[in-house]
Design a protein around this motif. Structure first.
Motif, PDB file in Angstrom:
ATOM      1  N   ARG A   8      76.838  49.566  -3.143  1.00  0.00           N
ATOM      2  CA  ARG A   8      75.433  49.980  -3.210  1.00  0.00           C
ATOM      3  C   ARG A   8      75.046  50.388  -4.637  1.00  0.00           C
ATOM      4  NH1 ARG A   8      73.177  50.215   1.794  1.00  0.00           N
ATOM      5  NH2 ARG A   8      71.478  51.631   1.318  1.00  0.00           N
ATOM      6  N   GLU A   9      75.942  51.078  -5.342  1.00  0.00           N
ATOM      7  CA  GLU A   9      75.669  51.474  -6.727  1.00  0.00           C
ATOM      8  C   GLU A   9      75.532  50.239  -7.624  1.00  0.00           C
ATOM      9  OE1 GLU A   9      78.640  54.263  -8.047  1.00  0.00           O
ATOM     10  OE2 GLU A   9      78.070  55.717  -6.515  1.00  0.00           O
ATOM     11  N   HIS A  10      76.381  49.245  -7.413  1.00  0.00           N
ATOM     12  CA  HIS A  10      76.319  48.002  -8.185  1.00  0.00           C
ATOM     13  C   HIS A  10      74.977  47.300  -7.941  1.00  0.00           C
ATOM     14  CE1 HIS A  10      77.464  44.190  -9.970  1.00  0.00           C
ATOM     15  NE2 HIS A  10      77.272  43.588  -8.818  1.00  0.00           N
ATOM     16  N   ILE A  11      74.555  47.244  -6.695  1.00  0.00           N
ATOM     17  CA  ILE A  11      73.290  46.599  -6.341  1.00  0.00           C
ATOM     18  C   ILE A  11      72.119  47.373  -6.953  1.00  0.00           C
ATOM     19  CG2 ILE A  11      71.748  46.023  -4.415  1.00  0.00           C
ATOM     20  CD1 ILE A  11      74.394  45.619  -2.746  1.00  0.00           C
ATOM     21  N   ARG A  12      72.172  48.686  -6.848  1.00  0.00           N
ATOM     22  CA  ARG A  12      71.109  49.536  -7.410  1.00  0.00           C
ATOM     23  C   ARG A  12      71.013  49.351  -8.924  1.00  0.00           C
ATOM     24  NH1 ARG A  12      68.424  52.954  -4.530  1.00  0.00           N
ATOM     25  NH2 ARG A  12      69.908  53.128  -2.836  1.00  0.00           N
ATOM     26  N   HIS A  13      72.166  49.273  -9.584  1.00  0.00           N
ATOM     27  CA  HIS A  13      72.199  49.063 -11.037  1.00  0.00           C
ATOM     28  C   HIS A  13      71.558  47.719 -11.404  1.00  0.00           C
ATOM     29  CE1 HIS A  13      73.631  49.259 -15.153  1.00  0.00           C
ATOM     30  NE2 HIS A  13      74.098  48.038 -15.000  1.00  0.00           N
ATOM     31  N   ALA A  14      71.877  46.673 -10.643  1.00  0.00           N
ATOM     32  CA  ALA A  14      71.293  45.353 -10.901  1.00  0.00           C
ATOM     33  C   ALA A  14      69.779  45.399 -10.707  1.00  0.00           C
ATOM     34  CB  ALA A  14      71.909  44.303  -9.979  1.00  0.00           C
ATOM     35  N   PHE A  15      69.326  46.066  -9.660  1.00  0.00           N
ATOM     36  CA  PHE A  15      67.886  46.185  -9.420  1.00  0.00           C
ATOM     37  C   PHE A  15      67.222  46.849 -10.621  1.00  0.00           C
ATOM     38  CE2 PHE A  15      64.026  48.266  -8.135  1.00  0.00           C
ATOM     39  CZ  PHE A  15      63.440  47.400  -7.225  1.00  0.00           C
ATOM     40  N   ARG A  16      67.763  47.973 -11.047  1.00  0.00           N
ATOM     41  CA  ARG A  16      67.142  48.739 -12.133  1.00  0.00           C
ATOM     42  C   ARG A  16      67.175  47.986 -13.460  1.00  0.00           C
ATOM     43  NH1 ARG A  16      69.588  54.587 -10.230  1.00  0.00           N
ATOM     44  NH2 ARG A  16      68.159  54.804  -8.465  1.00  0.00           N
ATOM     45  N   ALA A  17      68.199  47.159 -13.652  1.00  0.00           N
ATOM     46  CA  ALA A  17      68.290  46.385 -14.891  1.00  0.00           C
ATOM     47  C   ALA A  17      67.131  45.402 -15.016  1.00  0.00           C
ATOM     48  CB  ALA A  17      69.619  45.637 -14.940  1.00  0.00           C
ATOM     49  N   PHE A  18      66.604  44.932 -13.888  1.00  0.00           N
ATOM     50  CA  PHE A  18      65.518  43.955 -13.918  1.00  0.00           C
ATOM     51  C   PHE A  18      64.158  44.557 -13.556  1.00  0.00           C
ATOM     52  CE2 PHE A  18      69.425  41.539 -13.428  1.00  0.00           C
ATOM     53  CZ  PHE A  18      69.308  40.733 -14.562  1.00  0.00           C
ATOM     54  N   ASP A  19      64.123  45.858 -13.301  1.00  0.00           N
ATOM     55  CA  ASP A  19      62.861  46.559 -13.061  1.00  0.00           C
ATOM     56  C   ASP A  19      62.338  47.046 -14.411  1.00  0.00           C
ATOM     57  OD1 ASP A  19      60.716  48.025 -12.118  1.00  0.00           O
ATOM     58  OD2 ASP A  19      61.957  49.669 -11.334  1.00  0.00           O
ATOM     59  N   LYS A  20      61.798  46.117 -15.176  1.00  0.00           N
ATOM     60  CA  LYS A  20      61.363  46.404 -16.552  1.00  0.00           C
ATOM     61  C   LYS A  20      60.241  47.439 -16.613  1.00  0.00           C
ATOM     62  CE  LYS A  20      64.230  43.460 -18.266  1.00  0.00           C
ATOM     63  NZ  LYS A  20      65.502  43.933 -18.725  1.00  0.00           N
ATOM     64  N   SER A  21      59.406  47.502 -15.577  1.00  0.00           N
ATOM     65  CA  SER A  21      58.293  48.447 -15.582  1.00  0.00           C
ATOM     66  C   SER A  21      58.727  49.856 -15.181  1.00  0.00           C
ATOM     67  CB  SER A  21      57.192  47.975 -14.629  1.00  0.00           C
ATOM     68  OG  SER A  21      57.643  48.080 -13.283  1.00  0.00           O
ATOM     69  N   GLY A  22      59.893  49.956 -14.527  1.00  0.00           N
ATOM     70  CA  GLY A  22      60.364  51.260 -14.074  1.00  0.00           C
ATOM     71  C   GLY A  22      59.608  51.794 -12.867  1.00  0.00           C
ATOM     72  N   ARG A  23      58.881  50.922 -12.162  1.00  0.00           N
ATOM     73  CA  ARG A  23      58.083  51.344 -11.001  1.00  0.00           C
ATOM     74  C   ARG A  23      58.881  51.359  -9.698  1.00  0.00           C
ATOM     75  NH1 ARG A  23      53.779  47.990  -9.588  1.00  0.00           N
ATOM     76  NH2 ARG A  23      55.122  46.294 -10.188  1.00  0.00           N
ATOM     77  N   GLY A  24      60.120  50.887  -9.732  1.00  0.00           N
ATOM     78  CA  GLY A  24      60.914  50.850  -8.506  1.00  0.00           C
ATOM     79  C   GLY A  24      60.576  49.673  -7.618  1.00  0.00           C
ATOM     80  N   ARG A  25      60.010  48.602  -8.214  1.00  0.00           N
ATOM     81  CA  ARG A  25      59.658  47.396  -7.453  1.00  0.00           C
ATOM     82  C   ARG A  25      60.013  46.180  -8.298  1.00  0.00           C
ATOM     83  NH1 ARG A  25      57.565  48.742  -2.899  1.00  0.00           N
ATOM     84  NH2 ARG A  25      56.938  46.660  -2.297  1.00  0.00           N
ATOM     85  N   LEU A  26      60.431  45.124  -7.610  1.00  0.00           N
ATOM     86  CA  LEU A  26      60.705  43.846  -8.271  1.00  0.00           C
ATOM     87  C   LEU A  26      59.862  42.759  -7.642  1.00  0.00           C
ATOM     88  CD1 LEU A  26      64.615  43.642  -8.581  1.00  0.00           C
ATOM     89  CD2 LEU A  26      62.960  44.182 -10.384  1.00  0.00           C
TER      90      LEU A  26
END
Length: 173
Positions: A8-26
């Motif tokens: 889950r931490e690995h997945i969360r890290h990948a999500f955040r790496a591509f959430d350039k706006s920092g809004r918590g959405r992709l």
């Protein structure tokens, strides 16, 4: 094998790496990139539509404008990774059983002999070696063969075995 928390931490890290706006959405492109980072291969259009919560036949415009939250992405990908893990263990289990028997398929007799040689008592124990046993619908070899041997020839092929394992995993998740 990574723990569920590490996955889950690995997945969360990948999500955040591509959430350039920092809004918590992709959006679609971010989902594709994050899924590729997690899975190691480019996801199908179906996977992307499902994680975005869209129907499989959604028009390209809907795919382009849809977004997914971090929690939804982590949940979907965690479930997907767990299913993939079960499939990999099932493939390894079949290969071990089939190589122990010297055949490209399993019969009740050679399957039981292979289980004995591998030091496990059930197929469930072999397939879920590192996972907690959460109760599966097929435990005995008779149950396994009744479920997987659809043509009643007394044999289970690799494809039959993997289908059986994926159905069992889906019922226990």
């Amino acid at each position: 094998m990574a723990s569920e928390r590490q996955t889950r931490e690995h997945i969360r890290h990948a999500f955040r790496a591509f959430d350039k706006s920092g809004r918590g959405r992709l959006g679609r492109d971010g989902v594709c990139l994050a899924m590729t980072a997690v899975l190691g291969y480019e996801p199908s259009r179906v996977d992307v539509a499902v994680v975005l919560g869209l129907p499989l036949d959604a028009p390209a415009g809907e795919l382009q404008s849809a977004t997914v939250s971090e929690d939804t992405f982590v949940s979907y990908m965690s479930d997907k990774m767990a299913r993939m893990d079960v499939s990999a263990r099932a493939a390894d289990a079949f290969d071990a059983l089939a190589s122990a028997s010297g055949l490209g398929y399993l019969t009740k007799e050679n399957c039981q002999a292979a289980l004995d040689a591998l030091g496990v008592s059930t197929l469930l124990e072999l397939v879920t070696a590192d996972a907690p046993a959460v109760g599966a619908p097929f435990i005995s070899l008779d149950d396994v063969f009744a479920e997987a041997d659809l043509d009643d020839d007394g044999r289970i092929t690799r494809a039959d075995f993997l289908l059986l394992a994926s159905r069992a995993a889906a019922q226990t998740m």
